[in-house]
Design a protein around this motif. Structure first.
Motif, PDB file in Angstrom:
ATOM      1  N   ALA A 136       1.973  -9.250  28.898  1.00 10.44           N
ATOM      2  CA  ALA A 136       2.105  -7.903  28.740  1.00 10.44           C
ATOM      3  C   ALA A 136       2.791  -7.289  29.996  1.00 10.44           C
ATOM      4  CB  ALA A 136       0.811  -7.035  28.387  1.00 10.44           C
ATOM      5  N   ASN A 182       5.478  -3.978  31.345  1.00 13.18           N
ATOM      6  CA  ASN A 182       6.054  -2.794  30.894  1.00 13.18           C
ATOM      7  C   ASN A 182       7.561  -2.763  30.902  1.00 13.18           C
ATOM      8  OD1 ASN A 182       4.125  -0.521  31.284  1.00 13.18           O
ATOM      9  ND2 ASN A 182       3.997  -1.092  33.235  1.00 13.18           N
ATOM     10  N   GLY A 200       8.403   0.788  26.939  1.00 16.79           N
ATOM     11  CA  GLY A 200       7.045   1.072  27.157  1.00 16.79           C
ATOM     12  C   GLY A 200       6.175  -0.507  27.393  1.00 16.79           C
ATOM     13  N   PRO A 201       4.743  -0.180  27.251  1.00 20.85           N
ATOM     14  CA  PRO A 201       4.113  -1.461  27.243  1.00 20.85           C
ATOM     15  C   PRO A 201       4.428  -2.455  26.196  1.00 20.85           C
ATOM     16  CG  PRO A 201       2.707   0.581  27.996  1.00 20.85           C
ATOM     17  CD  PRO A 201       3.989   0.855  27.158  1.00 20.85           C
ATOM     18  N   THR A 202       4.452  -4.044  26.869  1.00 22.56           N
ATOM     19  CA  THR A 202       5.079  -4.587  25.540  1.00 22.56           C
ATOM     20  C   THR A 202       4.158  -5.772  25.876  1.00 22.56           C
ATOM     21  OG1 THR A 202       7.363  -3.970  25.828  1.00 22.56           O
ATOM     22  CG2 THR A 202       7.030  -6.002  25.015  1.00 22.56           C
ATOM     23  N   ILE A 203       3.989  -6.563  24.593  1.00 20.69           N
ATOM     24  CA  ILE A 203       3.193  -7.723  24.555  1.00 20.69           C
ATOM     25  C   ILE A 203       3.985  -8.834  23.696  1.00 20.69           C
ATOM     26  CG2 ILE A 203       1.048  -8.959  23.760  1.00 20.69           C
ATOM     27  CD1 ILE A 203      -0.412  -6.208  23.609  1.00 20.69           C
TER      28      ILE A 203
END
Lengths: 144, 144
Positions: free
Chosen positions: B32, B34, B38-41
């Motif tokens: 994970a 940014n 936005g936040p990304t997995i």
């Protein structure tokens, strides 16, 4: 749109409809957010209800407390991911949902038909939260 | 330290040694960071080598490009998670590694004994990266 990697696998972007279909049964997903020790990933049991990703924060130590504090203090945007990957066959799919996370109020909870509302353990420490999808992307990797 | 949830499961924090033992075989983990949305997995195939988490960024669309751009432009701190969860039995474990991510240079790569160096597909688009663990935490949930 497909892309061949050259190492025996092909990668294909999934449509939003395909993504929604893949994640609709619910199960285990992973949520990512910025915690007090930086980026944090936490596995959660989720369901899809009313077009949103719904899960409970549970009494589980620092990571959960981080998430709860974040939700209570401000409207944070988080990532939610579900995947199903066969390591041996090098095949699988992953879906990424990005959007703001909110508490689910009691009124909203009553309106979420089909949600498995289990008895809440630990009183005030259990809380349903909801991710409103702003962006849904996914991809599938297949062996050639 | 154990904690009973009251819903038939007990949660236990894992020691750093237990965490390292659980993730040492390698396999599929999730990273994970940014990203531009936005936040990304992102799921990745990883190995543990030289005390670090090592994986390749692969040609795979916007998410991977985001990660690569992040690594190239600045030293970013990311989260890396591995879990093994039995949804039916409501048991499992998860390990969270937090730390900075770096490119692996060719010299470093040569020194990482035991690393499965597969042929790189796509030329310049494949790159090994390494997470240096700064913090390793984990927990196990067991049915009572």
């Amino acid at each position: 749109m497909g892309e061949t990697n050259g190492n025996g696998t092909a990668l294909r972007e999934l449509s939003q409809d395909e993504c929604l279909r893949l994640i609709s049964p619910g199960g285990v997903g992973r949520v990512a957010f910025n915690g007090s020790h930086g980026p944090t990933i936490l596995p959660v049991n989720y369901q899809v209800a009313g077009g949103a990703i719904v899960f409970r924060t549970r009494a589980g130590g620092a990571m959960d407390d981080d998430l709860r504090t974040g939700i209570e203090n401000l409207e944070i945007k988080i990532a939610f991911e579900v995947d199903e990957i066969d390591e041996n066959r090098r095949e699988g799919w992953s879906v990424l949902v990005q959007g703001p996370i909110h508490h689910v109020t009691d009124d909203e909870l009553a309106g979420l038909t089909g949600l498995q509302v289990e008895p809440w353990a630990g009183g005030t420490r259990e809380q349903y939260v909801r991710i409103t999808p702003q962006r849904i992307t996914g991809r599938r990797i297949q062996s050639l």
